[in-house]
Design a protein around this motif. Structure first.
Motif, PDB file in Angstrom:
ATOM      1  N   THR A 112      35.433  43.743  81.810  1.00  0.00           N
ATOM      2  CA  THR A 112      34.299  45.003  82.592  1.00  0.00           C
ATOM      3  C   THR A 112      35.700  46.054  82.609  1.00  0.00           C
ATOM      4  OG1 THR A 112      32.677  44.028  83.483  1.00  0.00           O
ATOM      5  CG2 THR A 112      32.796  45.820  84.126  1.00  0.00           C
ATOM      6  N   VAL A 113      36.828  45.827  83.623  1.00  0.00           N
ATOM      7  CA  VAL A 113      37.961  47.150  83.549  1.00  0.00           C
ATOM      8  C   VAL A 113      38.143  47.261  81.712  1.00  0.00           C
ATOM      9  CG1 VAL A 113      40.198  46.669  84.276  1.00  0.00           C
ATOM     10  CG2 VAL A 113      38.623  45.637  85.652  1.00  0.00           C
ATOM     11  N   THR A 168      35.989  49.940  80.766  1.00  0.00           N
ATOM     12  CA  THR A 168      35.928  50.953  81.191  1.00  0.00           C
ATOM     13  C   THR A 168      37.589  51.620  81.104  1.00  0.00           C
ATOM     14  OG1 THR A 168      34.752  49.942  82.854  1.00  0.00           O
ATOM     15  CG2 THR A 168      35.303  51.875  83.365  1.00  0.00           C
ATOM     16  N   LYS A 169      37.885  50.919  81.502  1.00  0.00           N
ATOM     17  CA  LYS A 169      39.604  51.552  80.833  1.00  0.00           C
ATOM     18  C   LYS A 169      39.838  52.586  79.710  1.00  0.00           C
ATOM     19  CE  LYS A 169      43.305  49.625  81.755  1.00  0.00           C
ATOM     20  NZ  LYS A 169      43.996  51.485  81.986  1.00  0.00           N
ATOM     21  N   LEU A 222      34.857  43.348  91.196  1.00  0.00           N
ATOM     22  CA  LEU A 222      34.643  44.828  90.846  1.00  0.00           C
ATOM     23  C   LEU A 222      34.719  45.664  91.357  1.00  0.00           C
ATOM     24  CD1 LEU A 222      32.309  43.212  87.892  1.00  0.00           C
ATOM     25  CD2 LEU A 222      33.669  44.201  87.391  1.00  0.00           C
ATOM     26  N   TYR A 259      37.889  47.209  92.227  1.00  0.00           N
ATOM     27  CA  TYR A 259      38.105  47.590  91.552  1.00  0.00           C
ATOM     28  C   TYR A 259      37.556  48.611  91.382  1.00  0.00           C
ATOM     29  CZ  TYR A 259      40.288  49.106  87.380  1.00  0.00           C
ATOM     30  OH  TYR A 259      41.148  50.202  86.078  1.00  0.00           O
ATOM     31  N   PHE A 260      35.908  49.035  91.517  1.00  0.00           N
ATOM     32  CA  PHE A 260      35.115  50.130  90.204  1.00  0.00           C
ATOM     33  C   PHE A 260      35.940  51.580  91.940  1.00  0.00           C
ATOM     34  CE2 PHE A 260      34.267  48.102  87.321  1.00  0.00           C
ATOM     35  CZ  PHE A 260      34.660  49.017  86.632  1.00  0.00           C
TER      36      PHE A 260
END
Length: 264
Positions: free
Chosen positions: A117-118, A121-122, A161, A164-165
């Motif tokens: 997911t990271v 997104t990055k 998550l 991080y988000f």
């Protein structure tokens, strides 16, 4: 916010919540990029959408293969020229006691749910920054707010998550980019059937909580207006959502309750 011709990229779009979101966004006139590992299931979802040849594109994606995310973003941008919203929905669950869970299983769940997911997104984030708009949506879980027996690794991935988000949201305010964390309770999907056991095998059981839970199509209908309102955190489900508030305000009582509750 009108969704007509907005470009929505959904991971985990081959079943469950992702599939239901695809249909609901399609009804509202959005353009879709559907990602998951199972191409044949993505094709099925596409065929169930209206105007699918023009408005729905398939982009196979394995969240465990984080090294290829930049290329996937280039492919996605080639379809409609831009992306308005990324819905990070893909992931896997786990059902096993911590003591019985092999590290390979822990790493697998974290690789897909968090690192995948990271990484995606990055890879897309510079595009959002350049276009000065974008919406990052993460389908987390109430397990991102508290943990229970039998879900140690799954809960850890969802907690990660949130950390991080929540941080990312603070970094992208000035770029007109929104970050939304969605915390479903029990939704009637195959998430527990497809969950990993401690050895990494398929759990192959439907949990009691999921059998009579909110259907994914109802979840999608309730979620989309909240996303349009650009809410930062969204909770949808049943009585299990009370756990979020019990954990926050009366944690000792909440832990006593969890000791007696069946969570399988």
């Amino acid at each position: 916010m009108t969704l007509q011709k907005k470009v929505i990229w959904i991971t985990g779009a081959s079943s469950g919540i992702g599939e239901a979101l695809a249909y609901e966004f399609n009804k509202k006139g959005a353009h879709l990029i559907l990602s998951a590992r199972r191409i044949e299931e993505l094709e099925r979802v596409k065929e169930n959408c209206s105007d699918s040849e023009e408005s729905v594109k398939i982009l196979p994606l394995d969240l465990a293969e984080t090294h290829g995310m930049n290329d996937k973003v280039l492919e996605a941008l080639a379809y409609f020229g831009h992306v308005d919203m990324l819905i990070n929905n893909g992931g896997i669950s786990q059902r096993s006691y911590a003591v019985d869970t092999q590290m390979s299983t822990v790493r697998r769940v974290m690789e897909v749910n968090f690192f995948g997911t990271v990484a995606l997104t990055k890879a897309l984030l510079p595009t959002f920054i350049e276009q000065k708009s974008g919406h990052v949506v993460v389908i987390s879980s109430v397990m991102g707010k508290f943990g229970t027996k039998f879900r140690s690794t799954y809960a850890a991935s969802k907690h990660a998550l949130h950390g991080y988000f929540d941080s990312l949201r603070q970094e992208v305010y000035d770029h007109n980019i929104d970050v939304t964390l969605v915390c479903p309770g029990y939704i009637k999907t195959d998430v527990t059937i497809n969950a990993l056991t401690g050895s990494g095998e398929k759990y192959n059981k439907m949990s009691k909580g999921h059998k009579n839970a909110m259907p994914p199509d109802e979840f999608a209908k309730k979620l989309i207006p909240k996303l349009a309102a650009r809410k930062e955190e969204i909770y949808l489900g049943g009585a299990e959502l009370m756990g979020v508030y019990l954990k926050r305000f009366v944690p000792k009582l909440f832990n006593k309750i969890l000791k007696r509750v069946s969570v399988t």
